[in-house]
Motif scaffolding. Structure first.
Motif, PDB file in Angstrom:
ATOM      1  N   ASN A 101       0.863  -1.172   0.000  1.00 51.52           N
ATOM      2  CA  ASN A 101       0.000   0.000   0.000  1.00 51.52           C
ATOM      3  C   ASN A 101       0.901   1.224   0.000  1.00 51.52           C
ATOM      4  N   LEU A 102       0.880   1.965  -1.099  1.00 53.89           N
ATOM      5  CA  LEU A 102       1.811   3.075  -1.279  1.00 53.89           C
ATOM      6  C   LEU A 102       1.153   4.398  -0.918  1.00 53.89           C
ATOM      7  N   ASP A 103       1.964   5.309  -0.454  1.00 57.59           N
ATOM      8  CA  ASP A 103       1.510   6.669  -0.170  1.00 57.59           C
ATOM      9  C   ASP A 103       1.848   7.542  -1.371  1.00 57.59           C
ATOM     10  N   GLY A 104       1.204   7.244  -2.504  1.00 55.63           N
ATOM     11  CA  GLY A 104       1.479   7.976  -3.733  1.00 55.63           C
ATOM     12  C   GLY A 104       2.629   7.378  -4.520  1.00 55.63           C
ATOM     13  N   LEU A 105       2.833   7.882  -5.721  1.00 54.58           N
ATOM     14  CA  LEU A 105       3.855   7.334  -6.609  1.00 54.58           C
ATOM     15  C   LEU A 105       5.275   7.684  -6.181  1.00 54.58           C
ATOM     16  N   ASP A 106       5.433   8.674  -5.312  1.00 55.82           N
ATOM     17  CA  ASP A 106       6.777   9.027  -4.857  1.00 55.82           C
ATOM     18  C   ASP A 106       7.379   7.926  -3.988  1.00 55.82           C
ATOM     19  N   VAL A 107       6.531   7.095  -3.416  1.00 55.48           N
ATOM     20  CA  VAL A 107       6.994   5.971  -2.596  1.00 55.48           C
ATOM     21  C   VAL A 107       6.738   4.702  -3.396  1.00 55.48           C
ATOM     22  N   TRP A 108       7.792   4.156  -3.960  1.00 59.35           N
ATOM     23  CA  TRP A 108       7.634   3.006  -4.865  1.00 59.35           C
ATOM     24  C   TRP A 108       8.716   1.974  -4.566  1.00 59.35           C
ATOM     25  N   PRO A 109       8.373   0.916  -3.856  1.00 62.60           N
ATOM     26  CA  PRO A 109       9.367  -0.123  -3.541  1.00 62.60           C
ATOM     27  C   PRO A 109       9.699  -0.956  -4.773  1.00 62.60           C
ATOM     28  N   PRO A 110      10.707  -1.790  -4.707  1.00 61.41           N
ATOM     29  CA  PRO A 110      11.004  -2.665  -5.834  1.00 61.41           C
ATOM     30  C   PRO A 110       9.819  -3.573  -6.134  1.00 61.41           C
ATOM     31  N   VAL A 111       9.171  -3.357  -7.254  1.00 61.56           N
ATOM     32  CA  VAL A 111       7.991  -4.114  -7.639  1.00 61.56           C
ATOM     33  C   VAL A 111       8.269  -4.738  -8.993  1.00 61.56           C
ATOM     34  N   ARG A 112       8.267  -6.059  -9.045  1.00 60.07           N
ATOM     35  CA  ARG A 112       8.579  -6.734 -10.301  1.00 60.07           C
ATOM     36  C   ARG A 112       7.824  -8.053 -10.377  1.00 60.07           C
ATOM     37  N   GLY A 113       7.097  -8.220 -11.456  1.00 57.90           N
ATOM     38  CA  GLY A 113       6.570  -9.528 -11.767  1.00 57.90           C
ATOM     39  C   GLY A 113       5.190  -9.835 -11.224  1.00 57.90           C
ATOM     40  N   ARG A 130       4.595   3.171 -15.159  1.00 59.75           N
ATOM     41  CA  ARG A 130       5.240   2.577 -13.981  1.00 59.75           C
ATOM     42  C   ARG A 130       4.733   1.143 -13.753  1.00 59.75           C
ATOM     43  N   LEU A 131       3.434   0.952 -13.894  1.00 61.75           N
ATOM     44  CA  LEU A 131       2.864  -0.376 -13.707  1.00 61.75           C
ATOM     45  C   LEU A 131       3.330  -1.333 -14.801  1.00 61.75           C
ATOM     46  N   ARG A 132       3.347  -0.872 -16.030  1.00 62.82           N
ATOM     47  CA  ARG A 132       3.802  -1.732 -17.126  1.00 62.82           C
ATOM     48  C   ARG A 132       5.256  -2.139 -16.939  1.00 62.82           C
ATOM     49  N   ALA A 133       6.094  -1.182 -16.538  1.00 64.10           N
ATOM     50  CA  ALA A 133       7.508  -1.484 -16.328  1.00 64.10           C
ATOM     51  C   ALA A 133       7.708  -2.487 -15.203  1.00 64.10           C
ATOM     52  N   ALA A 134       6.791  -2.486 -14.243  1.00 66.24           N
ATOM     53  CA  ALA A 134       6.893  -3.412 -13.115  1.00 66.24           C
ATOM     54  C   ALA A 134       6.311  -4.781 -13.435  1.00 66.24           C
ATOM     55  N   GLY A 135       5.753  -4.944 -14.624  1.00 70.64           N
ATOM     56  CA  GLY A 135       5.186  -6.233 -15.004  1.00 70.64           C
ATOM     57  C   GLY A 135       3.794  -6.471 -14.467  1.00 70.64           C
ATOM     58  N   LEU A 153      -7.850   9.389  -7.252  1.00 74.99           N
ATOM     59  CA  LEU A 153      -7.819   8.239  -8.143  1.00 74.99           C
ATOM     60  C   LEU A 153      -7.170   7.073  -7.414  1.00 74.99           C
ATOM     61  N   LEU A 154      -7.963   6.045  -7.109  1.00 79.38           N
ATOM     62  CA  LEU A 154      -7.457   4.848  -6.445  1.00 79.38           C
ATOM     63  C   LEU A 154      -7.062   3.826  -7.496  1.00 79.38           C
ATOM     64  N   VAL A 155      -5.824   3.332  -7.410  1.00 80.03           N
ATOM     65  CA  VAL A 155      -5.279   2.430  -8.420  1.00 80.03           C
ATOM     66  C   VAL A 155      -4.812   1.138  -7.768  1.00 80.03           C
ATOM     67  N   PHE A 156      -5.093   0.020  -8.427  1.00 79.77           N
ATOM     68  CA  PHE A 156      -4.593  -1.288  -7.996  1.00 79.77           C
ATOM     69  C   PHE A 156      -3.953  -1.959  -9.189  1.00 79.77           C
ATOM     70  N   GLY A 157      -2.743  -2.507  -8.993  1.00 78.97           N
ATOM     71  CA  GLY A 157      -2.042  -3.200 -10.058  1.00 78.97           C
ATOM     72  C   GLY A 157      -1.577  -4.565  -9.603  1.00 78.97           C
ATOM     73  N   THR A 158      -1.706  -5.564 -10.465  1.00 79.32           N
ATOM     74  CA  THR A 158      -1.323  -6.929 -10.144  1.00 79.32           C
ATOM     75  C   THR A 158      -0.891  -7.652 -11.415  1.00 79.32           C
ATOM     76  N   GLY A 159      -0.201  -8.741 -11.249  1.00 81.78           N
ATOM     77  CA  GLY A 159       0.153  -9.590 -12.370  1.00 81.78           C
ATOM     78  C   GLY A 159      -0.750 -10.792 -12.502  1.00 81.78           C
ATOM     79  N   ASP A 160      -1.831 -10.840 -11.706  1.00 83.62           N
ATOM     80  CA  ASP A 160      -2.719 -12.003 -11.651  1.00 83.62           C
ATOM     81  C   ASP A 160      -4.152 -11.532 -11.883  1.00 83.62           C
ATOM     82  N   SER A 161      -4.769 -11.960 -12.965  1.00 82.47           N
ATOM     83  CA  SER A 161      -6.123 -11.511 -13.281  1.00 82.47           C
ATOM     84  C   SER A 161      -7.134 -11.986 -12.244  1.00 82.47           C
ATOM     85  N   GLY A 162      -6.867 -13.140 -11.615  1.00 83.70           N
ATOM     86  CA  GLY A 162      -7.752 -13.608 -10.561  1.00 83.70           C
ATOM     87  C   GLY A 162      -7.731 -12.691  -9.357  1.00 83.70           C
TER      88      GLY A 162
END
Length: 275
Positions: A101-113, A130-135, A153-162
């Motif tokens: 759970n991020l506090d905006g885009l300025d706080v972005w941990p290593p997210v991959r895959g 940013r989301l595409r680059a993180a997979g 704008l609330l955003v959720f990103g995942t690599g799993d459609s389920g």
């Protein structure tokens, strides 16, 4: 939380409820796996996250779950939950699945895959690259609109459609907090929709009619997939929207009678628009 606090910050109330509900589902899934899993809290919901972990207190000891808190003291974590504190998310190392759970885009941990997921608030639509680059191929963005017009704008990103489908279920299951409605950023009419388990489907109906006009006749199953990936709605909402369109004569269907099923073929009946 008191109603007074909710009224003062309705955006935070909705975000908290969405996070708590999804975190509950995420922890349950992580506990069924033998992989090490990490929850990362970069925002203001540390105590709320602790409350969710406490619901699994009898299963935390000896599990492969831990939590990372970015930039603040941990407080009193639940017994059996390992907690780390880092000052800078760039210093964070995570093995296995992660939900952040991020506090905006300025706080972005290593997210991959595929096994990493993020939830955050953005002020604009500058999150896609940013989301595409993180997979994180699957994502949903929903505008939280207060009575005074203030929007987040609330955003959720995942690599799993389920997991995207699960998140959407929780999105529509939150309490109907006074003063917040949803809006799909892709809805051409900008319709505001009350939070409900049975939401207004007019924006989805418009979207599906536009998609049918673009692609021509197709199985309902394809439109369910479109609903999941391209709208704020759940796949199961597709049937209700298509049924309303069929009654209005806006679509054709084969077979012409009976229930709409994933195999039913639907197509545009002509140059119609939803009213």
């Amino acid at each position: 939380m008191s109603e007074r606090v909710r009224r003062r910050d309705p955006h935070a109330a909705v975000k908290r409820d969405v996070l708590v509900r999804y975190l509950d589902a995420w922890i349950a899934g992580a506990l069924r796996s033998h992989r090490h899993a990490t929850y990362v809290e970069c925002g203001e919901f540390v105590a709320d996250a602790f409350g969710v972990f406490e619901e699994f207190a009898d299963r935390l000891a000896g599990s492969h779950l831990d939590m990372v808190i970015v930039g603040r003291e941990p407080g009193d974590p639940p017994e059996g939950l390992p907690v780390r504190v880092v000052a800078d998310p760039a210093d964070l190392t995570v093995d296995g699945p992660m939900l952040a759970n991020l506090d905006g885009l300025d706080v972005w941990p290593p997210v991959r895959g595929k096994s990493h997921e993020v939830m955050f608030t953005a002020r604009s639509g500058d999150y896609g690259e940013r989301l595409r680059a993180a997979g994180l191929a699957y994502r949903v963005a929903v505008e939280l609109v207060a009575d005074d017009g203030e929007t987040e704008l609330l955003v959720f990103g995942t690599g799993d459609s389920g997991h995207l489908a699960t998140f959407k279920n929780e999105l529509w299951s939150v309490d109907e907090f006074a003063g917040i409605r949803y809006r799909d950023p892709h809805d051409t009419e900008g319709t505001l929709v009350d939070i409900s388990l049975t939401p207004q489907l007019l924006p989805l109906r418009r979207t599906l009619l536009a998609e049918l006009t673009r692609r021509g006749p197709c199985p309902v199953a394809d439109l369910r997939r479109h609903t999941l990936l391209e709208t704020i709605y759940r796949p199961e909402d597709t049937i209700g929207a298509l049924h309303a369109a069929a009654v209005a004569g806006e679509i054709t269907r084969e077979p012409a009678k009976g229930r709409l099923t994933p195999r039913t073929i639907v197509g545009p009946a002509g140059a119609h628009s939803a009213h």
